[in-house]
Design an enzyme around this catalytic site. Structure first.
Site, PDB file in Angstrom:
ATOM      1  N   ASP A  77       0.263  12.805 -31.167  1.00  0.00           N
ATOM      2  CA  ASP A  77       0.778  12.620 -32.477  1.00  0.00           C
ATOM      3  C   ASP A  77       0.016  11.353 -33.332  1.00  0.00           C
ATOM      4  O   ASP A  77      -0.648  10.348 -32.508  1.00  0.00           O
ATOM      5  CB  ASP A  77       2.253  12.052 -32.329  1.00  0.00           C
ATOM      6  N   ASP A 108      -6.975   6.691 -33.185  1.00  0.00           N
ATOM      7  CA  ASP A 108      -5.838   6.499 -32.398  1.00  0.00           C
ATOM      8  C   ASP A 108      -4.964   7.947 -32.606  1.00  0.00           C
ATOM      9  O   ASP A 108      -4.172   7.960 -33.430  1.00  0.00           O
ATOM     10  CB  ASP A 108      -4.926   5.326 -33.204  1.00  0.00           C
ATOM     11  N   GLU A 142       4.170   9.073 -28.869  1.00  0.00           N
ATOM     12  CA  GLU A 142       3.937   7.720 -28.717  1.00  0.00           C
ATOM     13  C   GLU A 142       4.230   6.681 -29.780  1.00  0.00           C
ATOM     14  O   GLU A 142       4.580   5.885 -29.568  1.00  0.00           O
ATOM     15  CB  GLU A 142       2.489   7.805 -28.126  1.00  0.00           C
ATOM     16  N   GLU A 143       3.795   7.316 -31.063  1.00  0.00           N
ATOM     17  CA  GLU A 143       4.089   6.360 -32.113  1.00  0.00           C
ATOM     18  C   GLU A 143       5.458   6.267 -32.688  1.00  0.00           C
ATOM     19  O   GLU A 143       5.803   5.510 -33.529  1.00  0.00           O
ATOM     20  CB  GLU A 143       3.135   6.875 -33.446  1.00  0.00           C
ATOM     21  N   HIS A 357      -3.842   2.866 -37.713  1.00  0.00           N
ATOM     22  CA  HIS A 357      -2.671   2.797 -38.651  1.00  0.00           C
ATOM     23  C   HIS A 357      -2.957   2.346 -40.116  1.00  0.00           C
ATOM     24  O   HIS A 357      -1.932   2.604 -40.919  1.00  0.00           O
ATOM     25  CB  HIS A 357      -1.630   1.949 -37.854  1.00  0.00           C
TER      26      HIS A 357
HETATM   27 ZN    ZN Z   1      -2.160   5.323 -29.711  1.00  0.00          ZN
END
Ligand code: ZN
Length: 384
Positions: A77, A108, A142-143, A357
């Site tokens: 994700d 990421d 995870e996010e 991000h």
């Molecule tokens: Zn990550």
């Protein structure tokens, strides 16, 4: 340093990364990323299990039944792209420019995933009869809440007595250049949600009211001046930060009846969360104010002590990049917090985190190739 790859965009890890980027896997939607991974892993002899919990898709894949078990972990994700006007290119279309690859998830952490898969393919091709077992633990949450992801998979593995010895988490751990930092642990994160009660009143008649702002101020001052610890060999000092304070009714002649505040501890292994909580309550109680305090523990601190795994990773990084990685416990929380409590050594090594991000997230293309080689060397160090 290894010789540069001829055309970096055709390296198998880079093409796999591009395939993953095109799947719009915004948390908790896996968008088919794990199918791509599972297909490649099944071809290598991995037994692939999809563990679907609510709207979260997880993949547990394992090759071999022997110990020791080396696990690569990560997430498919990505965080939402944010304001599309600020992106110079489509966040879900890989774009190569000046040696960089731009897209949401490029750093990421789809590059970590792609590097793992290709490292495993190359290693197994050369050493099909390796010792121990290889495994992957991949989640699509995870996010986000991280409730039905790695935590649930670890619970499932623990319930069936399936143990992992070493875990390499492919999160973007590097700061300025690939391999300058590997994470050997993370601080704990404990949040407090506070309400202080008083009595609302006219600002000219304070004796008839009870102002919660004035009552909270000395407590806040005390909490801020405490040295919680000095840190230790592996952790920086515990930090206390207030993130929000609210009160007031919006009129200059009214004192409020209530104050709310939020604060957060990032804490070292010198504390456990119960200890921090009771210390905070002691301070509030010593000021004799009426308050309500709710706690949320988002992760306990964890630490992997020097040993076989850290040695293998440090050597692999140095051989591939020439750098001696700093062993750090900085940064936010990661899914390592769910893996480590099962007695697993967890180390995070991945690409540079400078753009994660953010809009125009990117990764250096050559870093994806170097990371693939680092992962392959780690497997060689541990399973040959
Ligand atoms: Zn990550």
């Amino acid at each position: 340093m290894s010789a540069p790859f001829e055309d970096q965009s055709t390296h198998p890890a880079v093409t796999l990364l591009c395939d993953l980027i095109k799947r719009r896997s915004v948390t908790p939607d896996d968008a088919g990323c794990q199918d791509i991974l599972a297909e490649r892993l099944a071809a290598l002899g991995f037994n692939c299990e999809t563990m679907q919990f609510d709207d979260v898709t997880n993949l547990w894949a394992r090759r071999g039944s022997e110990t020791p078990v080396l696990c690569f972990a990560g997430h498919t994700d990505v965080v939402p792209p944010g304001n599309l006007d600020e992106w110079e290119t489509d966040p879900f279309e890989p774009v190569f420019r000046d040696g960089l690859l731009y897209a949401r998830g490029s750093a990421d952490m789809k590059s970590g995933l792609a590097a793992m898969i290709v490292a495993l393919e190359e290693f197994i091709d050369e050493h099909p009869g390796h010792r121990g077992s290889l495994s992957l633990l991949i989640t699509s949450d995870e996010e986000g809440r991280a409730r039905d992801g790695t935590l649930r998979v670890m619970d499932t593995l623990t319930a069936r007595n399936e143990h992992i010895d070493w875990c390499v988490l492919g999160e973007p751990s590097s700061q300025h250049q690939l391999g300058d930092i590997v994470r050997i642990g993370r601080r704990g994160s404990l949040s407090g949600m506070l309400t202080v009660r008083g009595i609302q009143g006219h600002v000219a008649y304070p004796h008839l009211a009870d102002n919660p702002i004035g009552k909270f101020a000395p407590v806040l001052a005390e909490l801020h001046t405490i040295e919680w610890d000095k840190g230790n060999d592996y952790f920086p000092p515990t930090s206390f930060q207030v993130v929000d304070v609210r009160s007031g009714v919006g009129a200059p002649n009214v004192t409020p009846g209530e104050l709310s505040a939020r604060f957060n501890f990032r804490y070292s292994t010198e504390w456990d969360h119960e200890g921090l909580q009771s210390r905070v309550h002691e301070i509030f109680d010593s000021h004799a104010i009426e308050y309500k305090l709710d706690w949320h523990l988002s992760g306990k601190p964890f630490l992997t002590k020097p040993g076989v795994l850290i040695d293998a990773i440090s050597e692999a990084v140095t051989e591939e990049t020439g750098l001696t990685p700093e062993l750090s416990t900085g940064g936010g929380t990661s899914d390592g917090r769910f893996i480590s409590p099962a007695g697993v050594d967890v180390v995070e090594v991945g690409p540079v985190n400078e753009s994660i991000h953010k809009v125009n997230e990117h990764v250096k293309v050559e870093d994806v190739i170097h990371l693939t080689r680092i992962y392959k060397r780690i497997i060689e160090e541990l399973l040959l």
